[in-house]
Design a protein around this motif. Structure first.
Motif: not given
Length: 421
Positions: A326, A357, A362
């Motif tokens: 992320p 996410e 993600s």
């Protein structure tokens, strides 16, 4: 005296002028020194700060951390806040009135259904039972005598020594006494039931709470607090809500069986793992949410009735999804983007589509492909074409299953970008 005054005035004036010249000189020297420092500072090579606090001259490669774009199976969770409640809860109350003479449990003790918890003085109820039994014995004796008389009247009626009416009357008397015996037995059953209520047993298995009555008190059937509350904690339930927009996803997940549910405590620590057990049959029109219940084995008593926990409901598993850490995903006016490392050790800014996410991963829907390398730390100093020196990021987050975190970066229920789940 008049001649000395002009001399003193002249001396004072000279002192003030001398002090003023010194102050002016000091200010000029300070300004000159400051200007010299500024000139020296401007002529030095400029420096920029890199990740980890290292500094390098302007134009030098920027140190960054990178991570490769990888494929993996990503479980998709919906986040919620839940309330723990016992799977069964009973307030133990007495069915009769009387003095409490015995308490056989400890507060906070685990008990099994049928265990004796307390006793009420049984003597008045034992006396009522004995009286009912005696009444039945008395009526049984009368019934036996009435049956003998009936037999005599029936023989005499056949030989005309007694009328048929006398035989019929005696037959009715026998039937009346038989009914009285049945009534006596009902009285005995009632007295036995009342006597059994003097022994208070646990109606369910569970953990006792704080007792409400001590030995020596008179307890009554109408007492609101009862004797003690028993909560069944193994298994235990968690009630939580989700927005009605997630109802279709939950129902789809239930087609393959009851989906997995995690209960998380402080610092996203998984307290227990259970299964979804109930999806409520209606949406609350006031809040636009639907209630759900998950059941957990709670073998270690990590969940406690009345407590609040974070809930993660598994609704889908993305197979072979493209993932990045992320930290690599940046956001600007045109949407999400990453810095992709080029073979010549420069970076290029690339727009991407993020499907899901959380704090660990993600999922990339578009803009990247497996094998690309993205910058995860040091992006604040980058622009298209910036030359970099790379270090590979430690994949600590990738070692943990996706969803094992404190929440979703997209907010509650892991809302997806671009209309994707």
């Amino acid at each position: 005296m008049n001649d000395m005054q002009p001399i003193a005035h002249h001396a004072a004036e000279t002192t003030r002028k001398t002090r003023k010249r010194w102050i002016h000189s000091l200010v000029v020297l300070t300004l000159l020194a400051g200007g010299a420092y500024v000139v020296w500072y401007v002529t030095q090579p400029t420096y920029q700060t890199a990740p980890g606090g290292r500094r390098g001259p302007a134009g030098a490669p920027v140190p960054v951390l990178t991570a490769p774009v990888s494929t993996r199976d990503v479980p998709i969770y919906l986040d919620a806040l839940g309330t723990v409640q016992a799977s069964a809860s009973v307030t133990v109350r007495t069915m009769i009135d009387g003095p409490l003479i015995e308490v056989n449990f400890r507060e906070g003790q685990n008990v099994q259904a049928g265990d004796v918890l307390a006793r009420i003085d049984p003597r008045p109820y034992q006396a009522a039972l004995d009286q009912a039994r005696a009444k039945k014995a008395q009526d049984e004796a009368q019934l036996a005598n009435a049956r003998l008389d009936l037999q005599r009247y029936e023989r005499l009626a056949r030989t005309a020594y007694a009328t048929a009416q006398q035989a019929d009357t005696q037959r009715a008397t026998v039937a009346q006494l038989e009914a009285q015996i049945r009534q006596d037995q009902a009285q005995i059953d009632s007295a036995e039931t009342q006597l059994s209520y003097t022994t208070i047993t646990a109606p369910i298995s569970g953990r006792t709470g704080i007792k409400q009555v001590d030995v020596g008190n008179i307890i009554r059937a109408g007492d609101t607090n009862g004797l003690v509350v028993i909560n069944t904690m193994n298994p235990i339930d968690v009630i939580f809500t989700l927005p009605q927009q997630q109802l279709a996803r939950v129902r789809a997940a239930m087609h393959d069986g009851m989906p997995e549910v995690q209960a998380l405590g402080a610092e996203a620590r998984v307290l227990d793992t259970g299964r979804l057990s109930v999806l409520d049959n209606q949406v609350d029109p006031a809040t636009g949410t639907v209630r759900l219940k998950a059941t957990f084995p709670n073998t270690g008593d990590t969940l406690w009735p009345g407590g609040f926990v974070s809930v993660k409901l598994l609704v889908e598993t993305r197979r072979d999804a493209l993932t990045v850490p992320p930290a690599a995903v940046q956001r600007g006016p045109r949407g999400a983007y990453v810095y992709v490392v080029q073979p010549d050790q420069t970076v290029v800014r690339r727009m991407i589509g993020v499907g899901y996410e959380d704090f660990n991963v993600s999922v990339i829907e578009s803009g990247l492909q497996a094998g690309d390398v993205v910058v995860t730390d040091g992006t604040s100093r980058l622009s298209d074409g910036t030359r970099i020196t790379t270090e590979t990021a430690t994949p600590a987050a990738a070692d943990r299953p996706a969803g094992q975190n404190t929440g979703q970066r997209n907010g509650q229920n892991g809302r997806a970008r671009g209309g994707q789940p």
